[in-house]
Design a protein around this motif. Structure first.
Motif, mmCIF file in Angstrom:
data_model
loop_
_atom_site.group_PDB
_atom_site.id
_atom_site.type_symbol
_atom_site.label_atom_id
_atom_site.label_comp_id
_atom_site.label_asym_id
_atom_site.label_seq_id
_atom_site.Cartn_x
_atom_site.Cartn_y
_atom_site.Cartn_z
ATOM 1 N N GLN A 56 -8.232 -1.734 2.225
ATOM 2 C CA GLN A 56 -7.554 -1.733 0.925
ATOM 3 C C GLN A 56 -6.656 -2.948 0.809
ATOM 4 O O GLN A 56 -6.394 -3.441 -0.283
ATOM 5 C CB GLN A 56 -6.742 -0.450 0.769
ATOM 6 C CG GLN A 56 -6.048 -0.308 -0.568
ATOM 7 C CD GLN A 56 -5.411 1.061 -0.734
ATOM 8 O OE1 GLN A 56 -5.925 2.070 -0.258
ATOM 9 N NE2 GLN A 56 -4.276 1.108 -1.412
ATOM 10 N N ALA A 57 -6.174 -3.432 1.984
ATOM 11 C CA ALA A 57 -5.322 -4.623 2.004
ATOM 12 C C ALA A 57 -5.464 -5.311 3.361
ATOM 13 O O ALA A 57 -5.656 -4.655 4.389
ATOM 14 C CB ALA A 57 -3.865 -4.253 1.761
ATOM 15 N N PHE A 88 -13.789 -10.743 1.752
ATOM 16 C CA PHE A 88 -12.956 -9.721 1.129
ATOM 17 C C PHE A 88 -12.621 -10.097 -0.309
ATOM 18 O O PHE A 88 -12.575 -11.274 -0.672
ATOM 19 C CB PHE A 88 -11.659 -9.534 1.924
ATOM 20 C CG PHE A 88 -11.878 -9.121 3.353
ATOM 21 C CD1 PHE A 88 -12.133 -7.797 3.672
ATOM 22 C CD2 PHE A 88 -11.855 -10.052 4.374
ATOM 23 C CE1 PHE A 88 -12.349 -7.409 4.991
ATOM 24 C CE2 PHE A 88 -12.071 -9.681 5.690
ATOM 25 C CZ PHE A 88 -12.320 -8.351 5.987
ATOM 26 N N ASP A 89 -12.385 -9.085 -1.104
ATOM 27 C CA ASP A 89 -11.910 -9.286 -2.467
ATOM 28 C C ASP A 89 -10.569 -10.020 -2.396
ATOM 29 O O ASP A 89 -9.654 -9.577 -1.684
ATOM 30 C CB ASP A 89 -11.739 -7.927 -3.141
ATOM 31 C CG ASP A 89 -11.284 -8.024 -4.596
ATOM 32 O OD1 ASP A 89 -10.734 -9.066 -4.995
ATOM 33 O OD2 ASP A 89 -11.468 -7.031 -5.319
ATOM 34 N N VAL A 144 0.859 -1.187 0.000
ATOM 35 C CA VAL A 144 0.000 0.000 0.000
ATOM 36 C C VAL A 144 0.894 1.235 0.000
ATOM 37 O O VAL A 144 1.779 1.364 0.857
ATOM 38 C CB VAL A 144 -0.940 0.031 1.219
ATOM 39 C CG1 VAL A 144 -1.712 1.350 1.287
ATOM 40 C CG2 VAL A 144 -1.902 -1.152 1.176
ATOM 41 N N THR A 168 -13.993 -1.441 4.835
ATOM 42 C CA THR A 168 -13.462 -2.281 3.772
ATOM 43 C C THR A 168 -11.979 -1.990 3.606
ATOM 44 O O THR A 168 -11.609 -0.918 3.107
ATOM 45 C CB THR A 168 -14.186 -2.021 2.441
ATOM 46 O OG1 THR A 168 -15.582 -2.267 2.609
ATOM 47 C CG2 THR A 168 -13.633 -2.924 1.342
ATOM 48 N N HIS A 182 -3.144 -10.327 1.135
ATOM 49 C CA HIS A 182 -1.708 -10.439 0.883
ATOM 50 C C HIS A 182 -1.095 -11.311 1.975
ATOM 51 O O HIS A 182 -0.844 -10.846 3.098
ATOM 52 C CB HIS A 182 -1.062 -9.055 0.868
ATOM 53 C CG HIS A 182 -1.612 -8.152 -0.197
ATOM 54 N ND1 HIS A 182 -1.074 -8.079 -1.467
ATOM 55 C CD2 HIS A 182 -2.668 -7.303 -0.181
ATOM 56 C CE1 HIS A 182 -1.764 -7.217 -2.183
ATOM 57 N NE2 HIS A 182 -2.737 -6.725 -1.429
ATOM 58 N N THR A 236 -7.290 -8.192 -2.352
ATOM 59 C CA THR A 236 -6.852 -7.402 -1.190
ATOM 60 C C THR A 236 -6.121 -8.267 -0.157
ATOM 61 O O THR A 236 -5.595 -7.721 0.808
ATOM 62 C CB THR A 236 -8.052 -6.719 -0.509
ATOM 63 O OG1 THR A 236 -8.894 -7.722 0.097
ATOM 64 C CG2 THR A 236 -8.862 -5.910 -1.510
#
Length: 237
Positions: free
Chosen positions: A60-61, A77-78, A7, A58, A83, A81
């Motif tokens: 970002q990561a 979660f997507d 990020v 939500t 990691h 995102t």
């Protein structure tokens, strides 16, 4: 160990730790109400994803080894995102902080019931002295003191300095100046000092001093770190 920036932000980043408690939710709510943090990017640290879910955020990561993140939670979660960093030599906070590049990171959910988790988080601040990071609790805010800091506080505020290594410094605006003192965790510490002037100035000789202030000092501390160009170099390795 090489570090990948997952990020990158030109704004402060809100980082959520795994202490999913009512106190942590209050801290997150207070941070979201700060004008400078409206719409700030959110990063969850492994089990801190549950704190994000509870707060309706939500990320970002989501960064960590995912040993605290269940499959049902991860499924919310997507996948882009998520990691996963599998090495087990460092904590999830370490993995996340080294992967975020921002003017300041504000951490919530790192003041838990377990003191070992809290101490581990403080050690990460010292491990990454080049990253401005403020850990926010219900009663206090904590950061690693940069080489130089000028911060506007209220006379009468308490201010504590706690060394994680041997370090010296100078000060102005404090009831008990620190000039000429040698601090060390097993010798001299600097807790429970008091602000006497509106502007406090601190200088440190090494990246080993924690600065601890009352929670109401978050806004001036965020402003002071955001405008400060003085940063410690990254540690080697």
């Amino acid at each position: 160990m090489s570090h990948e920036d997952i990020v990158i932000s030109d704004r402060p980043v809100l980082m959520l730790g795994g202490a999913v408690t009512e106190a942590a939710l209050r801290v997150v709510g207070g941070l979201l109400a700060e004008p400078d943090l409206a719409g700030a990017p959110v990063v969850a640290v492994d089990g801190g994803a549950r704190l994000a879910i509870s707060a309706g955020l939500t990320p970002q990561a989501v960064i960590g080894d995912f040993d605290s993140l269940g499959p049902d939670e991860a499924a919310q979660f997507d996948p882009a995102t998520l990691h996963r960093i599998t090495e087990q030599e460092t904590t999830d906070f370490d993995k996340a902080l080294r992967s975020v590049r921002a003017p300041v990171v504000l951490g919530a959910g790192f003041h838990g019931a377990r003191i070992d988790h809290h101490l581990a988080a403080l050690s990460v601040l010292a491990r990454f002295p080049d990253r401005h990071c403020i850990l926010v609790g219900t009663e206090d805010v904590t950061c690693l003191c940069p080489p130089e800091l000028a911060i506007d506080l209220s006379p009468g505020d308490w201010l504590s300095l706690f060394p994680l290594a041997e370090v010296q410094g100078t000060s102005s605006g404090l009831e008990w100046p620190i000039d000429g003192l040698r601090f060390r965790p097993d010798h001299r510490i600097g807790t429970s000092n008091r602000v006497t002037e509106g502007r406090v100035r601190l200088q440190m000789t090494a990246p080993g001093m924690l600065l601890i202030l009352p929670r109401r000092a978050l806004r001036p501390l965020l402003a002071a770190l955001s405008r400060s160009g003085a940063r410690w170099p990254a540690r080697a390795g």
